[in-house]
Design an enzyme around this catalytic site. Structure first.
Site, short mmCIF file in Angstrom:
data_model
loop_
_atom_site.label_atom_id
_atom_site.label_comp_id
_atom_site.label_asym_id
_atom_site.label_seq_id
_atom_site.Cartn_x
_atom_site.Cartn_y
_atom_site.Cartn_z
N TRP A 194 0.86 -1.19 0.00
CA TRP A 194 0.00 0.00 0.00
C TRP A 194 0.89 1.23 0.00
O TRP A 194 1.61 1.47 0.96
CB TRP A 194 -0.89 -0.07 1.24
CG TRP A 194 -1.69 1.14 1.60
CD1 TRP A 194 -2.04 2.19 0.81
CD2 TRP A 194 -2.25 1.42 2.89
NE1 TRP A 194 -2.79 3.10 1.51
CE2 TRP A 194 -2.94 2.66 2.80
CE3 TRP A 194 -2.25 0.76 4.11
CZ2 TRP A 194 -3.60 3.23 3.88
CZ3 TRP A 194 -2.90 1.33 5.19
CH2 TRP A 194 -3.58 2.55 5.07
N HIS A 195 0.87 1.98 -1.11
CA HIS A 195 1.77 3.13 -1.15
C HIS A 195 1.33 4.25 -2.08
O HIS A 195 1.90 5.34 -2.04
CB HIS A 195 3.17 2.68 -1.59
CG HIS A 195 3.27 2.44 -3.07
ND1 HIS A 195 2.72 1.33 -3.69
CD2 HIS A 195 3.82 3.18 -4.08
CE1 HIS A 195 2.94 1.39 -4.98
NE2 HIS A 195 3.60 2.50 -5.26
N ARG A 196 0.34 4.03 -2.93
CA ARG A 196 0.04 4.99 -3.98
C ARG A 196 -0.48 6.31 -3.42
O ARG A 196 -1.17 6.35 -2.39
CB ARG A 196 -0.98 4.41 -4.96
CG ARG A 196 -0.48 3.22 -5.75
CD ARG A 196 0.58 3.61 -6.76
NE ARG A 196 0.00 4.30 -7.89
CZ ARG A 196 -0.39 3.71 -9.00
NH1 ARG A 196 -0.25 2.41 -9.16
NH2 ARG A 196 -0.91 4.42 -9.99
#
Length: 356
Positions: A194-196
């Protein structure tokens, strides 16, 4: 000299097999790191474990807005490429590093190859979409991971530059997975990345993702990206995340450890286009936390299912999908991305078209 320009984890993974294939053919090469990923766990460790030499130059362009990162990378690249005058620049993926490299190389009149050309999500506001379209239209030879990418480039009038090679990340995945054969299998789990920007720039959005994880009611292993960690802390959500039963948060992982993790996944929850595709290599179906279809074939095969954590109906569908997810045997996995020999096909295409 052939110059590779990279800046983040997926680009290092794509670089490794192509660098080795060119090295075996006797070509002189250099690697420039933009510094877009500047955390050691997101950068240095990948060069070490993928067996590629450290970049001879790091531009330290990481940190700041899209414009700041791109501008810093362009200034450094212009200086270096003007001095080194490579015969070919190789770009990877769809980051600000890719955009900077494409703009500088075309202004200097240096031929360019773009690895992973052609994917489209048709969302103009998506930063990566803008980067990949620009790089494709400026590059001289385009290496496509799948047939859909070839069709996209044909529609844009770029078919004469396009080569279907398969996905070079599959080359790397197979080499790592093969080295892990015989290891004792571990307990299955859900693996999360999870990073966007779309999922970290808003507190309500981050809370909704944490609620989704909680409702999965399963062991979820989550290597925390530096951006996500910073935003969780900024919004006061870190303790909330740590309190979710079954959620195991770890530091970022190197690629070998990430492959090990995916090899035990029964489901992958991600907002990464690369990881969503790698799920098909690993045999774990995927819940994708963005409103976009990056890999159309995998969506059509119902391997990837989109989930909007802020929409109750979407979440309920995702929970049903997750409940039925189980590991898929090698012979039953989708095969849309080539045979694991993309790097060799790229070298052959570069020779045939006289770029090297």
């Amino acid at each position: 000299m052939i110059m590779h320009i990279v800046g983040n984890r997926p680009q290092f993974i794509k670089l490794a097999p192509l660098y080795r294939a060119l090295e075996l053919s006797g070509y002189q090469q250099g690697i420039i790191h933009s510094g877009q990923h500047y955390d050691e766990n997101m950068s240095d460790v990948f060069f070490e474990e993928l067996g590629i030499p450290a970049p001879y130059l790091n531009l330290s362009a990481g940190g700041g807005s899209h414009a700041q990162v791109t501008a810093k990378a362009m200034v450094g690249l212009e200086k270096e490429l003007s001095q080194s005058a490579p015969e070919l620049v190789i770009l990877y993926g769809d980051t600000n590093t890719t955009l900077a490299g494409a703009l500088v190389a075309v202004k200097l009149g240096i031929p360019m190859a773009h690895v992973e050309a052609g994917p489209r999500i048709n969302i103009k506001s998506n930063p990566e979409e803008c980067n990949r379209i620009t790089a494709d239209h400026l590059s001289d030879i385009l290496f496509c991971p799948d047939h859909v990418s070839m069709q996209n480039l044909q529609r844009e009038g770029l078919s004469d530059r396009a080569c279907l090679t398969g996905d070079i990340m599959y080359d790397t995945y197979l080499s790592i997975a093969g080295s892990l054969e015989g290891e004792k299998p571990q307990e299955e789990a859900i693996v999360m990345t999870w990073h966007r920007q779309e999922n970290t720039s808003d507190r309500a959005r981050m809370e909704s993702i944490l609620r989704l994880v909680e409702r999965l009611e399963d062991h979820v292993i989550f290597p925390v990206h530096p951006r996500t960690k910073k935003c969780l802390e900024q919004y006061g959500l870190m303790e909330r995340a740590k309190g979710i039963p079954g959620l195991e948060m770890t530091d970022p992982l190197g690629y070998v450890e990430m492959v090990k993790l995916m090899q035990r996944a029964r489901l992958i929850l991600t907002d990464s286009g690369g990881v969503s595709k790698e799920s098909s290599f690993a045999g774990a179906k995927c819940l994708f936390m963005l409103d976009a279809d990056v890999w159309e074939d995998l969506v059509r095969e119902k391997w990837i299912r989109r989930v909007n954590p802020q929409d109750e109906d979407s979440v309920l569908e995702a929970l049903r999908f997750a409940a039925g997810a189980k590991r898929v045997a090698v012979e039953e996995r989708p095969r849309f991305y080539g045979d694991g020999h993309a790097a060799a096909k790229m070298v052959q295409a570069l020779r045939e078209r006289q770029f090297i």
